[in-house]
Design an enzyme around this catalytic site. Sequence first.
Site, mmCIF file in Angstrom:
data_model
loop_
_atom_site.group_PDB
_atom_site.id
_atom_site.type_symbol
_atom_site.label_atom_id
_atom_site.label_comp_id
_atom_site.label_asym_id
_atom_site.label_seq_id
_atom_site.Cartn_x
_atom_site.Cartn_y
_atom_site.Cartn_z
ATOM 1 N N THR A 182 0.599 -1.538 0.082
ATOM 2 C CA THR A 182 -0.293 0.117 0.018
ATOM 3 C C THR A 182 0.993 1.243 0.133
ATOM 4 O O THR A 182 0.451 1.515 -0.638
ATOM 5 C CB THR A 182 -1.264 -0.223 1.376
ATOM 6 O OG1 THR A 182 -1.458 -1.434 0.776
ATOM 7 C CG2 THR A 182 -2.194 0.915 0.750
ATOM 8 N N GLN A 184 -5.767 -1.847 -2.924
ATOM 9 C CA GLN A 184 -5.251 -0.499 -2.559
ATOM 10 C C GLN A 184 -4.137 0.287 -4.124
ATOM 11 O O GLN A 184 -3.054 -0.687 -4.541
ATOM 12 C CB GLN A 184 -4.045 -0.822 -0.988
ATOM 13 C CG GLN A 184 -4.975 -1.552 -0.486
ATOM 14 C CD GLN A 184 -4.914 -3.270 -0.123
ATOM 15 O OE1 GLN A 184 -4.767 -3.529 -1.331
ATOM 16 N NE2 GLN A 184 -5.236 -3.399 0.732
ATOM 17 N N GLN A 205 -9.464 2.089 -4.388
ATOM 18 C CA GLN A 205 -9.243 1.898 -2.624
ATOM 19 C C GLN A 205 -7.866 3.031 -2.151
ATOM 20 O O GLN A 205 -7.307 2.820 -2.716
ATOM 21 C CB GLN A 205 -9.085 0.163 -2.654
ATOM 22 C CG GLN A 205 -9.053 -0.388 -1.118
ATOM 23 C CD GLN A 205 -8.892 -1.253 -0.765
ATOM 24 O OE1 GLN A 205 -9.004 -2.417 -1.708
ATOM 25 N NE2 GLN A 205 -8.712 -2.364 0.613
ATOM 26 N N ASP A 206 -8.584 3.159 -0.641
ATOM 27 C CA ASP A 206 -6.957 3.361 -0.180
ATOM 28 C C ASP A 206 -7.159 4.995 -0.759
ATOM 29 O O ASP A 206 -5.422 5.188 -1.767
ATOM 30 C CB ASP A 206 -5.698 3.430 0.178
ATOM 31 C CG ASP A 206 -6.573 2.002 0.695
ATOM 32 O OD1 ASP A 206 -7.548 1.127 1.543
ATOM 33 O OD2 ASP A 206 -5.036 1.101 1.487
ATOM 34 N N ASP A 218 -11.852 2.501 2.142
ATOM 35 C CA ASP A 218 -11.505 3.354 3.536
ATOM 36 C C ASP A 218 -10.602 4.076 2.305
ATOM 37 O O ASP A 218 -9.177 4.494 2.368
ATOM 38 C CB ASP A 218 -10.315 2.493 3.302
ATOM 39 C CG ASP A 218 -10.999 0.723 4.370
ATOM 40 O OD1 ASP A 218 -11.830 0.916 5.334
ATOM 41 O OD2 ASP A 218 -10.187 -0.485 4.581
ATOM 42 N N ARG A 252 -15.070 2.782 9.547
ATOM 43 C CA ARG A 252 -13.949 2.063 10.914
ATOM 44 C C ARG A 252 -13.371 2.254 11.202
ATOM 45 O O ARG A 252 -12.317 2.565 10.687
ATOM 46 C CB ARG A 252 -15.035 0.544 9.908
ATOM 47 C CG ARG A 252 -14.146 0.444 8.997
ATOM 48 C CD ARG A 252 -13.832 -0.899 7.341
ATOM 49 N NE ARG A 252 -13.027 -0.969 6.797
ATOM 50 C CZ ARG A 252 -12.677 -2.141 6.022
ATOM 51 N NH1 ARG A 252 -13.383 -3.330 6.195
ATOM 52 N NH2 ARG A 252 -12.213 -2.237 4.786
ATOM 53 N N TRP A 289 -9.547 1.381 11.575
ATOM 54 C CA TRP A 289 -8.148 0.282 11.399
ATOM 55 C C TRP A 289 -7.289 -0.126 12.521
ATOM 56 O O TRP A 289 -6.990 -1.392 12.455
ATOM 57 C CB TRP A 289 -7.635 1.055 10.098
ATOM 58 C CG TRP A 289 -5.847 0.626 8.797
ATOM 59 C CD1 TRP A 289 -5.749 -0.763 9.392
ATOM 60 C CD2 TRP A 289 -5.026 1.354 8.262
ATOM 61 N NE1 TRP A 289 -5.080 -1.322 8.714
ATOM 62 C CE2 TRP A 289 -4.221 0.270 8.020
ATOM 63 C CE3 TRP A 289 -4.747 2.283 8.948
ATOM 64 C CZ2 TRP A 289 -2.616 0.060 7.967
ATOM 65 C CZ3 TRP A 289 -3.610 2.962 7.790
ATOM 66 C CH2 TRP A 289 -2.611 1.559 7.429
#
Length: 582
Positions: free
Chosen positions: A359, A388, A410-411, A434, A490, A492
Amino acid sequence: MKTKFVFIISLFLLLTAFTSEKQVITIFTIGDSTMANKKLDGGNPERGWGQMLSRYFSSDIVIDNHAVNGRSSKSFIEEGRWDAVLKKLKPGDYVFIQFGHNDEKPDQERHTDPGTTFDANLKRFVTETRAKGGIPVLFNSIVRRNFGKGDADAVAKAIIQDDSRENATQQAKDTIGSDARLIDTHGAYLDSPRNVAQELNVPFVDLNKLTHEVVEGMGPEDSKKLYVWVAPNTVAALPKGRQDNTHLNVYGASIVAELAAKAVTEAVPELKPYLRHYDLVVAKDGSGDFFSVQEAINAVPDFRKGKRTTILVRKGVYKEKIVIPESKQHISLIGEEGTVLSYDDYARKLNRFREEKGTSGSASCYIYGPDFYAENITFENTAGPVGQAVACFVSADRVYFKKCRFLGFQDTLYTYQKGSRQYYEDCYIQGTVDFIFGWSVAVFNRCHIHSLGKGYVAAPSTDQHQAYGYVFYDCQLTADEGVEKVYLARPWRPYAKAVFIRCNLGKHITPEGWNNWRNPANEKTAFFAEYQNTGEGASQAERVPYAHQLKDLKEYDMEHILAGEDGWNPVKNGNALLSVTR
């Protein structure tokens, strides 16, 4: 009757839209090779100052450069180039006029005489510009780098060399003494623009005087840095090298363009509000100091003290992996409309050692330098929905993003460093899962947060002893058509913190609002809260039991959240971050 009324209203709105549009002002530049646009092939270092002029004016001004290599006022007219400018000229536009270098040439196709034919051509440019409602501005020629002898033979040779542009291997070694004076080569050709300007009441810029002072001040050796002095076998475009005392390189053309821009706004005060200055400029069209953003970052002095370095990134997509190291402090990165920093790495992509990048290794842009400011920049990762894939990795402290866009899946946005403070104002952030995540303290003020698919807006990993994580103020949360079941956040890490204040939550936000990342223990340590949110996704009826509703904002003013131990306050100081101490 109703149809007629609707038609009239529609017509009125259409006409109003046209009349309320801000008029774009065009500056037409006409002249010779010292002003003209140059080809960029082979790393050609030559630039005309007209090619660099746009960097010193805001986007409300368009520079349309018609200057051409080798043209005099006479040949420019006879080749129909002036007629082409006149056809495009609108009332309120400007024409910057600079001839002289080639009017001095002896050949019949170009030669004019100061006081007669040269003056007549300049007068024609002025009167015909005014007849179309334009505003003419006259400039005289920039100085040639002619140190040493001032006799007739030396001057004649300097004039001829404009065309010959001798190779470095063909010229004798430059043996001019360091105390030599700059010798004029233009003579009476410098007077004609001044005389015509006085006679016809036209703004005039003595660009020869301004460039003379700069070149002579630098001296015989250092002044080579302004001109096309290239050693053999160092530049593909000039394999034999060049010793050119007339034509400017990137640095020289930038210096002259800034002199011209500042002087013309004194002569024409109406243009002063459009004047701008940046320390460095990145541009794909050759009008900047560099072609890539990373080159500009590398050029910033390490640990520059007490001064902010401003970098303009002109319109375009810059596909490069950018790293702003910790030593590059106090940088302002400003984009024009349509400026995009882009790359396409992703976590599962293999590096040169056949290892997954991960990531953190997937980011398009890395920011480590403290006191970083970005405005009107799009940061994107174009890898797509492949897991990611970070668009922007922000580790620096005291970071301010204004009107920026963060695009990914994502990310998308990684707020990496524990304790670092980041402020996002009027930004657009999009993704799926996320897509805002990390350890930092981050405030999002009036941002647009857009979900491309089901998932989680935020995944904070706030440190246990950190008072704040993510705080969203007055943000708009939207989603693509048909997207649903999106959670606000949420955890992490167990002590994650996220608060949404006065945000408008779309119907894509799930009724539960929050998620425990499949670990009930997180419900006891994470802090998720809301305050006076609105919209279809703001109902508290089915929120998870561990979510909080703030009673007031006593501890949630932006200034307090971001203050740290040094009292940093981007909300109060705002664009003061852009100021440069000189």
